[in-house]
Design a protein around this motif. Structure first.
Motif, mmCIF file in Angstrom:
data_model
loop_
_atom_site.group_PDB
_atom_site.id
_atom_site.type_symbol
_atom_site.label_atom_id
_atom_site.label_comp_id
_atom_site.label_asym_id
_atom_site.label_seq_id
_atom_site.Cartn_x
_atom_site.Cartn_y
_atom_site.Cartn_z
ATOM 1 N N GLY A 102 0.435 -1.231 0.002
ATOM 2 C CA GLY A 102 0.518 0.131 -0.175
ATOM 3 C C GLY A 102 0.400 1.409 -0.199
ATOM 4 N N ALA A 103 1.677 1.175 0.779
ATOM 5 C CA ALA A 103 2.972 2.404 0.745
ATOM 6 C C ALA A 103 3.734 1.993 -0.385
ATOM 7 C CB ALA A 103 3.121 2.070 1.790
ATOM 8 N N GLY A 104 4.198 1.529 -1.501
ATOM 9 C CA GLY A 104 4.732 1.788 -2.784
ATOM 10 C C GLY A 104 5.563 1.170 -1.929
ATOM 11 N N VAL A 115 12.010 -4.103 -5.538
ATOM 12 C CA VAL A 115 11.394 -4.629 -6.929
ATOM 13 C C VAL A 115 12.276 -4.024 -8.092
ATOM 14 C CG1 VAL A 115 10.305 -5.209 -8.943
ATOM 15 C CG2 VAL A 115 9.485 -6.416 -6.533
ATOM 16 N N ALA A 116 12.194 -2.777 -7.781
ATOM 17 C CA ALA A 116 12.869 -1.969 -8.689
ATOM 18 C C ALA A 116 14.765 -1.789 -8.366
ATOM 19 C CB ALA A 116 12.601 -0.408 -8.451
ATOM 20 N N SER A 117 15.254 -1.900 -7.264
ATOM 21 C CA SER A 117 16.132 -1.873 -6.681
ATOM 22 C C SER A 117 16.810 -2.887 -6.360
ATOM 23 C CB SER A 117 16.050 -0.985 -5.255
ATOM 24 O OG SER A 117 17.972 -1.123 -4.618
ATOM 25 N N PRO A 176 6.145 -13.355 -0.516
ATOM 26 C CA PRO A 176 5.217 -12.294 -0.552
ATOM 27 C C PRO A 176 4.914 -11.324 -0.999
ATOM 28 C CG PRO A 176 5.500 -13.652 1.753
ATOM 29 C CD PRO A 176 6.922 -13.625 1.087
ATOM 30 N N GLY A 177 5.654 -10.209 -0.825
ATOM 31 C CA GLY A 177 5.469 -8.688 -1.804
ATOM 32 C C GLY A 177 6.082 -8.977 -3.352
ATOM 33 N N LEU A 178 6.198 -10.171 -3.587
ATOM 34 C CA LEU A 178 6.448 -10.310 -4.897
ATOM 35 C C LEU A 178 4.683 -10.930 -5.690
ATOM 36 C CD1 LEU A 178 9.677 -11.290 -5.918
ATOM 37 C CD2 LEU A 178 8.772 -9.175 -6.152
ATOM 38 N N PHE A 179 4.668 -11.523 -4.498
ATOM 39 C CA PHE A 179 2.758 -12.255 -4.553
ATOM 40 C C PHE A 179 2.118 -10.589 -5.159
ATOM 41 C CE2 PHE A 179 -0.880 -13.056 -2.183
ATOM 42 C CZ PHE A 179 -1.734 -13.395 -3.444
ATOM 43 N N PHE A 180 2.370 -9.860 -3.544
ATOM 44 C CA PHE A 180 1.166 -9.031 -3.423
ATOM 45 C C PHE A 180 1.837 -7.822 -4.323
ATOM 46 C CE2 PHE A 180 1.283 -10.641 1.394
ATOM 47 C CZ PHE A 180 -0.349 -10.667 1.093
ATOM 48 N N LEU A 181 2.623 -7.581 -5.176
ATOM 49 C CA LEU A 181 3.044 -6.797 -6.010
ATOM 50 C C LEU A 181 2.615 -7.451 -7.987
ATOM 51 C CD1 LEU A 181 4.401 -4.071 -6.648
ATOM 52 C CD2 LEU A 181 6.520 -5.645 -6.986
ATOM 53 N N SER A 182 2.856 -8.589 -7.955
ATOM 54 C CA SER A 182 2.654 -8.961 -9.100
ATOM 55 C C SER A 182 1.167 -9.576 -8.810
ATOM 56 C CB SER A 182 3.425 -10.138 -9.536
ATOM 57 O OG SER A 182 3.727 -10.811 -8.905
ATOM 58 N N TYR A 183 0.394 -10.341 -7.959
ATOM 59 C CA TYR A 183 -1.196 -10.678 -8.369
ATOM 60 C C TYR A 183 -1.707 -10.296 -7.804
ATOM 61 C CZ TYR A 183 -4.167 -14.822 -7.869
ATOM 62 O OH TYR A 183 -5.471 -15.420 -8.219
ATOM 63 N N LEU A 184 -1.413 -9.270 -6.918
ATOM 64 C CA LEU A 184 -2.705 -8.510 -6.936
ATOM 65 C C LEU A 184 -3.332 -7.556 -7.321
ATOM 66 C CD1 LEU A 184 -3.551 -8.021 -2.828
ATOM 67 C CD2 LEU A 184 -3.988 -5.823 -4.171
ATOM 68 N N PRO A 185 -2.531 -6.894 -7.686
ATOM 69 C CA PRO A 185 -3.088 -5.967 -8.471
ATOM 70 C C PRO A 185 -3.930 -5.738 -9.354
ATOM 71 C CG PRO A 185 -0.705 -6.123 -8.249
ATOM 72 C CD PRO A 185 -1.114 -6.814 -7.865
ATOM 73 N N GLN A 186 -3.713 -7.151 -10.345
ATOM 74 C CA GLN A 186 -4.255 -7.557 -11.817
ATOM 75 C C GLN A 186 -5.848 -7.367 -10.850
ATOM 76 O OE1 GLN A 186 -3.832 -12.164 -13.105
ATOM 77 N NE2 GLN A 186 -0.697 -11.148 -12.260
ATOM 78 N N PHE A 187 -6.658 -7.389 -9.391
ATOM 79 C CA PHE A 187 -7.614 -7.729 -9.679
ATOM 80 C C PHE A 187 -8.189 -6.782 -9.258
ATOM 81 C CE2 PHE A 187 -5.535 -11.580 -9.068
ATOM 82 C CZ PHE A 187 -6.645 -12.936 -9.531
ATOM 83 N N VAL A 203 -6.129 1.571 -2.207
ATOM 84 C CA VAL A 203 -5.972 0.939 -0.645
ATOM 85 C C VAL A 203 -6.701 0.756 -0.134
ATOM 86 C CG1 VAL A 203 -5.172 2.496 1.555
ATOM 87 C CG2 VAL A 203 -4.838 3.937 -0.681
ATOM 88 N N LEU A 204 -8.061 0.683 -0.057
ATOM 89 C CA LEU A 204 -8.585 -0.097 0.696
ATOM 90 C C LEU A 204 -9.386 -1.919 0.043
ATOM 91 C CD1 LEU A 204 -12.255 2.455 0.683
ATOM 92 C CD2 LEU A 204 -10.196 1.290 2.933
ATOM 93 N N GLN A 205 -8.854 -1.559 -1.227
ATOM 94 C CA GLN A 205 -9.056 -2.504 -2.345
ATOM 95 C C GLN A 205 -7.252 -3.827 -1.721
ATOM 96 O OE1 GLN A 205 -10.798 -2.590 -6.270
ATOM 97 N NE2 GLN A 205 -9.789 -0.045 -5.996
ATOM 98 N N VAL A 206 -6.908 -3.456 -1.661
ATOM 99 C CA VAL A 206 -5.510 -3.691 -1.397
ATOM 100 C C VAL A 206 -5.100 -4.433 0.025
ATOM 101 C CG1 VAL A 206 -3.098 -3.746 -0.368
ATOM 102 C CG2 VAL A 206 -3.435 -2.616 -2.183
ATOM 103 N N ALA A 207 -5.928 -3.346 1.005
ATOM 104 C CA ALA A 207 -6.138 -4.211 2.498
ATOM 105 C C ALA A 207 -7.178 -5.136 2.493
ATOM 106 C CB ALA A 207 -7.348 -2.973 3.066
ATOM 107 N N LEU A 208 -8.516 -5.015 1.605
ATOM 108 C CA LEU A 208 -9.658 -5.687 1.761
ATOM 109 C C LEU A 208 -8.431 -7.355 1.148
ATOM 110 C CD1 LEU A 208 -12.195 -6.831 2.117
ATOM 111 C CD2 LEU A 208 -12.813 -6.377 -0.840
#
Length: 208
Positions: free
Chosen positions: A57-59, A65-67, A129-140, A148-153
């Protein structure tokens, strides 16, 4: 409302059920310290997932991943910790063979605190876990509503699934404890869980 929520549930459930460092660590805790310590470890795992969710949520996950340097540092730290836990389990296996009781010598409160920290550290230092949230979760994520609310949900759903499954798994291992706590069986299980943790740590370190 996130898009295709049912598909996220299916994917999240599959990822949760795949054996990993968390299950190996919980197996070790049940065998060496009991169900209470295993539950404390699960609490640490869940807290670690909360950290990854907040980081997304905070980026911060995107920054890791970028670094390449930051990602490599986190990955190696997590790998080293898994190897350390695995070596501890292998050492405990040798002690179990020479001690028919296999009783823990640490006070219960201290054991639970240590178990929680082990679960927390192993999850926080695991970049997957961070890569899972970054690559999989944003697709939805529906970009027309609060991200932010959707990421939290979605993060909360994944964390809840993980908590339920790990608790059920710890219960299953605990019910079989009457069999697996026999000195020779317990030593073998500790060797297996220790070897799995070491192997997972090396895999994390070598994975690109």
């Amino acid at each position: 409302m996130p898009q295709h929520l049912w598909l996220f549930l299916v994917g999240s459930l599959v990822i949760t059920l795949v054996p990993g460092a968390d299950m190996a660590l919980i197996t070790r805790q049940v065998l060496t310290r009991g169900r209470a310590a295993a539950q404390a470890t699960i609490g640490g795992n869940v807290s670690g997932l909360v950290v990854h969710t907040v980081a997304l949520g905070a980026g911060l996950s995107a920054l890791i991943v970028a670094s390449a340097t930051v990602y490599t540092a986190v990955k190696l730290a997590g790998a080293a910790y898994l190897v350390y836990l695995g070596l501890q389990s292998l050492r405990q296996a040798r002690r179990t063979r020479s001690d028919s009781t296999g009783a823990a010598t640490r006070p219960e409160r201290r054991a639970r605190g240590s178990a929680y920290l082990q679960g927390l550290i192993s999850t926080v230092l695991n970049p997957k876990p961070g890569l899972f949230f970054l690559s999989y979760l944003p697709q939805f994520i529906d970009r027309h509503h609060s991200i932010v609310l959707q990421v939290a949900l979605l993060g909360g759903i994944h964390i809840l699934l993980g908590f339920v499954w790990l608790t059920v798994y710890a219960s299953l291992v605990s019910r079989l404890k009457a069999v697996v706590t026999r000195p020779h069986v317990r030593a073998r299980m500790e060797q297996i869980s220790g070897a799995v943790l070491v192997a997972l740590g090396l895999r994390v370190a070598l994975e690109r």
